[in-house]
Scaffold this motif. Structure first.
Motif, PDB file in Angstrom:
ATOM      1  N   VAL A 181      45.508  48.091  41.946  1.00  0.00           N
ATOM      2  CA  VAL A 181      46.823  48.719  41.822  1.00  0.00           C
ATOM      3  C   VAL A 181      47.763  47.738  41.130  1.00  0.00           C
ATOM      4  N   ASP A 183      51.988  46.393  39.946  1.00  0.00           N
ATOM      5  CA  ASP A 183      53.391  46.162  40.253  1.00  0.00           C
ATOM      6  C   ASP A 183      53.612  45.721  41.700  1.00  0.00           C
ATOM      7  N   SER A 185      52.795  46.846  44.503  1.00  0.00           N
ATOM      8  CA  SER A 185      51.743  47.104  45.495  1.00  0.00           C
ATOM      9  C   SER A 185      50.781  45.927  45.633  1.00  0.00           C
ATOM     10  N   PHE A 220      61.857  54.979  44.838  1.00  0.00           N
ATOM     11  CA  PHE A 220      60.692  55.597  44.203  1.00  0.00           C
ATOM     12  C   PHE A 220      59.490  54.645  44.205  1.00  0.00           C
ATOM     13  N   ASP A 221      59.773  53.338  44.134  1.00  0.00           N
ATOM     14  CA  ASP A 221      58.676  52.369  44.203  1.00  0.00           C
ATOM     15  C   ASP A 221      57.984  52.439  45.559  1.00  0.00           C
ATOM     16  N   ALA A 223      57.446  55.134  47.314  1.00  0.00           N
ATOM     17  CA  ALA A 223      56.502  56.251  47.255  1.00  0.00           C
ATOM     18  C   ALA A 223      55.243  55.859  46.494  1.00  0.00           C
ATOM     19  N   LYS A 224      55.431  55.096  45.417  1.00  0.00           N
ATOM     20  CA  LYS A 224      54.269  54.647  44.634  1.00  0.00           C
ATOM     21  C   LYS A 224      53.404  53.687  45.453  1.00  0.00           C
ATOM     22  N   ILE A 225      54.040  52.814  46.220  1.00  0.00           N
ATOM     23  CA  ILE A 225      53.279  51.883  47.062  1.00  0.00           C
ATOM     24  C   ILE A 225      52.426  52.659  48.060  1.00  0.00           C
ATOM     25  N   MET A 227      51.206  55.696  47.709  1.00  0.00           N
ATOM     26  CA  MET A 227      50.084  56.286  46.972  1.00  0.00           C
ATOM     27  C   MET A 227      49.036  55.212  46.646  1.00  0.00           C
ATOM     28  N   ASP A 228      49.491  54.027  46.296  1.00  0.00           N
ATOM     29  CA  ASP A 228      48.561  52.937  45.996  1.00  0.00           C
ATOM     30  C   ASP A 228      47.780  52.517  47.238  1.00  0.00           C
TER      31      ASP A 228
END
Length: 272
Positions: A181, A183, A185, A220-221, A223-225, A227-228
């Motif tokens: 993954v 950034d 994460s 928003f980061d 939420a991405k974390i 998902m990662d």
């Protein structure tokens, strides 16, 4: 905590400081990087044991670092994860300590983390952030707790702050990891790799100050974390995914079975 303060006051053996490379990822941190370097040098970290990995700053961050006589390299790729993987290519010490370049993590905890990992034989020691006034808003604090809770659920751990930006790792324990993954994460992946490959992760509390400069992490980061983390589960804990999928498939079967039982029971009642 008393043990931690003892280490801070008395310092740490210079030979231990020489066994650690302090890695500082930066991207436009001209306001904070000088303060960070002042603190690191002030506690006795040798200049040659500090490595700044810059992600293409355009605000003069690199110029500040060079004025301190500290090594700086341009990271390969973009984002914090690529900064860590770039650093790994340049680190030749037994331990690598990562801390942000925004002055939010006090350098006085470097000896604490070094002492903890060398005395316990752990593979990673994470600094549990204890927010100081103005350092972390309610939304970010709640998000961090929820993400750590999700990580603990997915990887059967009992950690308190898997996304902390200050931690020390045994260099060789990370070299066999593969980037999964990107950034912000990266911290979650490092911990996932450690706990899923039988390595030991410990934690110690550290202060967390208000950052100097512009905040980069957004809601928003978060939420991405999350998902990662799910992606990391397929890599490091696939049995959990199979269990969850099996559970989902079981639900229609139970519903169908319940429908048949109710239908049969209703038919029996109507014929009596």
């Amino acid at each position: 905590m008393l043990f931690n303060y003892w280490v801070i006051i008395c310092g740490v053996d210079s030979t231990l400081l020489d066994s650690v490379t302090v890695v500082v990822p930066t991207l436009n941190e001209v306001e904070g990087i000088g303060l960070v370097l002042d603190e690191l040098l002030g506690i006795g970290v040798p200049r040659e044991r500090i490595l700044v990995v810059d992600g293409g700053s355009t605000d003069g961050t690199v110029d500040v670092v060079r004025r301190y006589g500290v090594r700086v390299v341009r990271q390969e790729g973009r984002g914090k994860a690529d900064a860590i993987w770039t650093a790994l290519k340049h680190v030749n010490t037994p331990y690598m300590l990562v801390m942000d370049g925004d002055y939010s993590y006090p350098a006085k905890y470097v000896p604490v983390l070094i002492e903890e990992i060398t005395s316990t034989g752990a593979d990673e020691v994470i600094g549990i952030r204890v927010p100081q006034p103005g350092s972390q808003g309610f939304v970010y604090r709640l998000g961090n707790r929820l993400l750590t809770w999700a990580f603990n659920l997915l990887f059967s751990t009992r950690l308190h702050d898997v996304l902390s930006g200050m931690y020390i790792i045994r260099t060789e324990s990370l070299r066999d990891a593969v980037m999964e993954v990107g950034d912000f994460s990266i911290e979650a992946q490092i911990v996932a790799h450690m706990v899923s490959t039988g390595k030991t992760v410990r934690e110690v509390p550290i202060e967390y100050r208000p950052r100097v400069g512009r905040k980069k992490l957004s809601v928003f980061d978060g939420a991405k974390i999350f998902m990662d983390m799910a992606i990391l589960t397929t890599r490091y804990n696939p049995m959990l995914i199979l269990f969850l999928l099996g559970s989902l498939l079981l639900i229609p079967g139970l519903a169908l079975g319940a429908t048949l039982v109710i239908g049969t029971y209703s038919t029996a009642l109507s014929t009596t």
